[in-house]
Design a protein around this motif. Sequence first.
Motif, PDB file in Angstrom:
ATOM      1  N   TYR A 121       0.832  -1.209   0.000  1.00 40.64           N
ATOM      2  CA  TYR A 121       0.000   0.000   0.000  1.00 40.64           C
ATOM      3  C   TYR A 121       0.869   1.262   0.000  1.00 40.64           C
ATOM      4  CZ  TYR A 121      -3.842  -3.188   1.143  1.00 40.64           C
ATOM      5  OH  TYR A 121      -4.764  -4.202   1.103  1.00 40.64           O
ATOM      6  N   ARG A 122       1.917   1.262   0.823  1.00 44.86           N
ATOM      7  CA  ARG A 122       2.787   2.439   0.871  1.00 44.86           C
ATOM      8  C   ARG A 122       3.540   2.624  -0.451  1.00 44.86           C
ATOM      9  NH1 ARG A 122       3.627   1.046   6.849  1.00 44.86           N
ATOM     10  NH2 ARG A 122       4.991  -0.629   6.123  1.00 44.86           N
ATOM     11  N   PHE A 123       3.949   1.524  -1.056  1.00 45.51           N
ATOM     12  CA  PHE A 123       4.634   1.581  -2.356  1.00 45.51           C
ATOM     13  C   PHE A 123       3.720   2.188  -3.409  1.00 45.51           C
ATOM     14  CE2 PHE A 123       5.999  -1.129  -6.178  1.00 45.51           C
ATOM     15  CZ  PHE A 123       7.061  -0.304  -6.511  1.00 45.51           C
ATOM     16  N   ALA A 124       2.473   1.751  -3.457  1.00 44.69           N
ATOM     17  CA  ALA A 124       1.512   2.309  -4.413  1.00 44.69           C
ATOM     18  C   ALA A 124       1.295   3.793  -4.171  1.00 44.69           C
ATOM     19  CB  ALA A 124       0.189   1.544  -4.327  1.00 44.69           C
ATOM     20  N   GLN A 125       1.203   4.195  -2.898  1.00 36.62           N
ATOM     21  CA  GLN A 125       1.023   5.612  -2.582  1.00 36.62           C
ATOM     22  C   GLN A 125       2.226   6.438  -3.031  1.00 36.62           C
ATOM     23  OE1 GLN A 125       0.369   5.400   1.631  1.00 36.62           O
ATOM     24  NE2 GLN A 125      -1.720   4.619   1.423  1.00 36.62           N
ATOM     25  N   LEU A 126       3.429   5.881  -2.895  1.00 36.03           N
ATOM     26  CA  LEU A 126       4.634   6.575  -3.345  1.00 36.03           C
ATOM     27  C   LEU A 126       4.591   6.815  -4.851  1.00 36.03           C
ATOM     28  CD1 LEU A 126       7.535   7.580  -2.582  1.00 36.03           C
ATOM     29  CD2 LEU A 126       8.327   5.265  -3.150  1.00 36.03           C
ATOM     30  N   ILE A 127       4.161   5.804  -5.608  1.00 38.49           N
ATOM     31  CA  ILE A 127       4.067   5.944  -7.061  1.00 38.49           C
ATOM     32  C   ILE A 127       2.982   6.955  -7.430  1.00 38.49           C
ATOM     33  CG2 ILE A 127       3.534   4.746  -9.217  1.00 38.49           C
ATOM     34  CD1 ILE A 127       4.674   2.197  -7.916  1.00 38.49           C
ATOM     35  N   HIS A 128       1.824   6.858  -6.795  1.00 37.61           N
ATOM     36  CA  HIS A 128       0.737   7.809  -7.067  1.00 37.61           C
ATOM     37  C   HIS A 128       1.219   9.248  -6.844  1.00 37.61           C
ATOM     38  CE1 HIS A 128      -2.742   5.417  -8.017  1.00 37.61           C
ATOM     39  NE2 HIS A 128      -2.663   4.697  -6.914  1.00 37.61           N
ATOM     40  N   ALA A 129       1.889   9.487  -5.728  1.00 37.49           N
ATOM     41  CA  ALA A 129       2.347  10.847  -5.412  1.00 37.49           C
ATOM     42  C   ALA A 129       3.333  11.341  -6.462  1.00 37.49           C
ATOM     43  CB  ALA A 129       2.983  10.867  -4.023  1.00 37.49           C
ATOM     44  N   LEU A 131       3.558  10.418  -9.636  1.00 34.61           N
ATOM     45  CA  LEU A 131       2.879  10.660 -10.910  1.00 34.61           C
ATOM     46  C   LEU A 131       2.006  11.916 -10.852  1.00 34.61           C
ATOM     47  CD1 LEU A 131       1.865   7.010 -11.868  1.00 34.61           C
ATOM     48  CD2 LEU A 131       3.762   8.361 -12.781  1.00 34.61           C
ATOM     49  N   GLN A 132       1.487  12.239  -9.683  1.00 33.12           N
ATOM     50  CA  GLN A 132       0.671  13.440  -9.534  1.00 33.12           C
ATOM     51  C   GLN A 132       1.511  14.713  -9.544  1.00 33.12           C
ATOM     52  OE1 GLN A 132      -1.453  12.638  -5.929  1.00 33.12           O
ATOM     53  NE2 GLN A 132      -2.960  11.310  -6.913  1.00 33.12           N
ATOM     54  N   GLN A 133       2.786  14.586  -9.189  1.00 35.17           N
ATOM     55  CA  GLN A 133       3.660  15.755  -9.104  1.00 35.17           C
ATOM     56  C   GLN A 133       4.572  15.909 -10.313  1.00 35.17           C
ATOM     57  OE1 GLN A 133       5.723  15.021  -5.433  1.00 35.17           O
ATOM     58  NE2 GLN A 133       3.832  15.017  -4.216  1.00 35.17           N
ATOM     59  N   ASN A 134       4.651  14.894 -11.156  1.00 30.25           N
ATOM     60  CA  ASN A 134       5.538  14.922 -12.318  1.00 30.25           C
ATOM     61  C   ASN A 134       4.731  14.611 -13.574  1.00 30.25           C
ATOM     62  OD1 ASN A 134       8.578  14.895 -11.158  1.00 30.25           O
ATOM     63  ND2 ASN A 134       7.218  13.730  -9.812  1.00 30.25           N
ATOM     64  N   PHE A 135       4.747  15.553 -14.506  1.00 29.22           N
ATOM     65  CA  PHE A 135       3.914  15.413 -15.700  1.00 29.22           C
ATOM     66  C   PHE A 135       4.734  15.181 -16.962  1.00 29.22           C
ATOM     67  CE2 PHE A 135       1.690  18.113 -12.625  1.00 29.22           C
ATOM     68  CZ  PHE A 135       0.530  17.381 -12.452  1.00 29.22           C
ATOM     69  N   ALA A 136       6.027  14.906 -16.801  1.00 30.62           N
ATOM     70  CA  ALA A 136       6.858  14.611 -17.967  1.00 30.62           C
ATOM     71  C   ALA A 136       6.363  13.325 -18.623  1.00 30.62           C
ATOM     72  CB  ALA A 136       8.321  14.461 -17.550  1.00 30.62           C
ATOM     73  N   PRO A 137       6.419  13.247 -19.943  1.00 26.43           N
ATOM     74  CA  PRO A 137       5.949  12.037 -20.630  1.00 26.43           C
ATOM     75  C   PRO A 137       6.720  10.806 -20.174  1.00 26.43           C
ATOM     76  CG  PRO A 137       6.333  13.836 -22.187  1.00 26.43           C
ATOM     77  CD  PRO A 137       6.904  14.276 -20.878  1.00 26.43           C
ATOM     78  N   ILE A 155       1.159   2.195 -12.552  1.00 28.84           N
ATOM     79  CA  ILE A 155       1.733   3.065 -13.592  1.00 28.84           C
ATOM     80  C   ILE A 155       0.959   2.905 -14.900  1.00 28.84           C
ATOM     81  CG2 ILE A 155       3.785   3.545 -14.985  1.00 28.84           C
ATOM     82  CD1 ILE A 155       5.434   2.439 -12.581  1.00 28.84           C
ATOM     83  N   GLY A 156       0.679   1.668 -15.274  1.00 34.59           N
ATOM     84  CA  GLY A 156      -0.017   1.417 -16.531  1.00 34.59           C
ATOM     85  C   GLY A 156      -1.383   2.062 -16.597  1.00 34.59           C
ATOM     86  N   LEU A 157      -2.093   2.071 -15.486  1.00 38.30           N
ATOM     87  CA  LEU A 157      -3.414   2.695 -15.452  1.00 38.30           C
ATOM     88  C   LEU A 157      -3.327   4.215 -15.512  1.00 38.30           C
ATOM     89  CD1 LEU A 157      -5.151   0.458 -12.756  1.00 38.30           C
ATOM     90  CD2 LEU A 157      -5.740   0.579 -15.188  1.00 38.30           C
ATOM     91  N   ALA A 158      -2.293   4.770 -14.857  1.00 35.44           N
ATOM     92  CA  ALA A 158      -2.143   6.229 -14.804  1.00 35.44           C
ATOM     93  C   ALA A 158      -1.544   6.800 -16.081  1.00 35.44           C
ATOM     94  CB  ALA A 158      -1.279   6.614 -13.607  1.00 35.44           C
ATOM     95  N   ARG A 159      -0.748   6.005 -16.789  1.00 31.18           N
ATOM     96  CA  ARG A 159      -0.082   6.453 -18.012  1.00 31.18           C
ATOM     97  C   ARG A 159      -0.340   5.423 -19.113  1.00 31.18           C
ATOM     98  NH1 ARG A 159       0.209  10.190 -15.053  1.00 31.18           N
ATOM     99  NH2 ARG A 159       2.012  11.546 -14.597  1.00 31.18           N
ATOM    100  N   ARG A 160      -1.511   5.516 -19.706  1.00 27.19           N
ATOM    101  CA  ARG A 160      -1.956   4.516 -20.683  1.00 27.19           C
ATOM    102  C   ARG A 160      -1.078   4.496 -21.929  1.00 27.19           C
ATOM    103  NH1 ARG A 160      -6.027   0.795 -19.041  1.00 27.19           N
ATOM    104  NH2 ARG A 160      -7.444   1.864 -17.604  1.00 27.19           N
TER     105      ARG A 160
END
Length: 317
Positions: A121-129, A131-137, A155-160
Amino acid sequence: MNQEEQLCPNDLVLLHLGRRLLADGYRFTTPTPLTHQRVNQRDEGQMADSLRDVFGWSRPFAPGLLSADEQRQLQDAQVIDSYEGQLKSRVRWSSLDDLLFVHSAFPTEAADAVFFGPDTYRFAQLIHAHLQQNFAPIQRAVDIGCGAGVGAIVIGLARREAQVLALDINPAALRLTAINAALAEVANVEVRASDLLQGVDGEFDLIVANPPYMADTAERAYRHGGGTLGAGLSLRIVEQALNRLAPGGSLLLYTGVAMVDGRDPFLDTVLPRLDEQRFGWTYRELDPDVFGEELLNPGYQRVDRIAVVALTVTRIG
């Protein structure tokens, strides 16, 4: 060929079970092994009387709790075993947001067990944070030691648009990641066998990893980090990942560190590798004290505590 068509018949049974659980509103948050053990030791926790007991708490259950057809399919797929005159599932299903992940049943004693728990759960939250703060392709991303596939799928769901690789040396992990990716309907995740990054070429815009970090005497793949006090695998990941980051790309490493005499030996070892001309980085403790019961085990006599840390490294230019 889509992801479902690539699954073997036994894995399709698990995929269909996952879909049935989602449709039924099943949810289960997986706790630490010690909490799981304590809950199941309660008198009322000995036998299952719900699907949550069967596939969450890993409790034995009587024939008839599942439909006869479903029970037969799961037994044919070798997902359910006989257990002291009752039945028991070989897998658990855990919730993460609106997703559902299949992983190994409790207790995770097998050498090839696939773990899911609070670290996940903490690992997923780290990735979510991130991706929300970095918008580079992100064109290419990789989850090293993917386990149940959580990092790759998030990652796959957030960056299709990204190609996301899910890598692991454990065939059981690759199998369950493929099922979980099909259940999440994330088509841009590719599952591959690899020892860290040795099985793939090229650079990546995002590298994530949640490696085992314990010194496990049984050397179970999901727990044993190797090296000094379990830090060996985390150090190998840093060494390989830094040379595989694309310009502007980032490494997100979620791991645990055995703190010794007030020092952080992992950070002491990593710092000389973080050339300020090439990399920007941050390092922070996400939880100062986890798995305290491990301090009773051999090798931990001088350890003050085990902390969960996040290392983020970004290649400059």
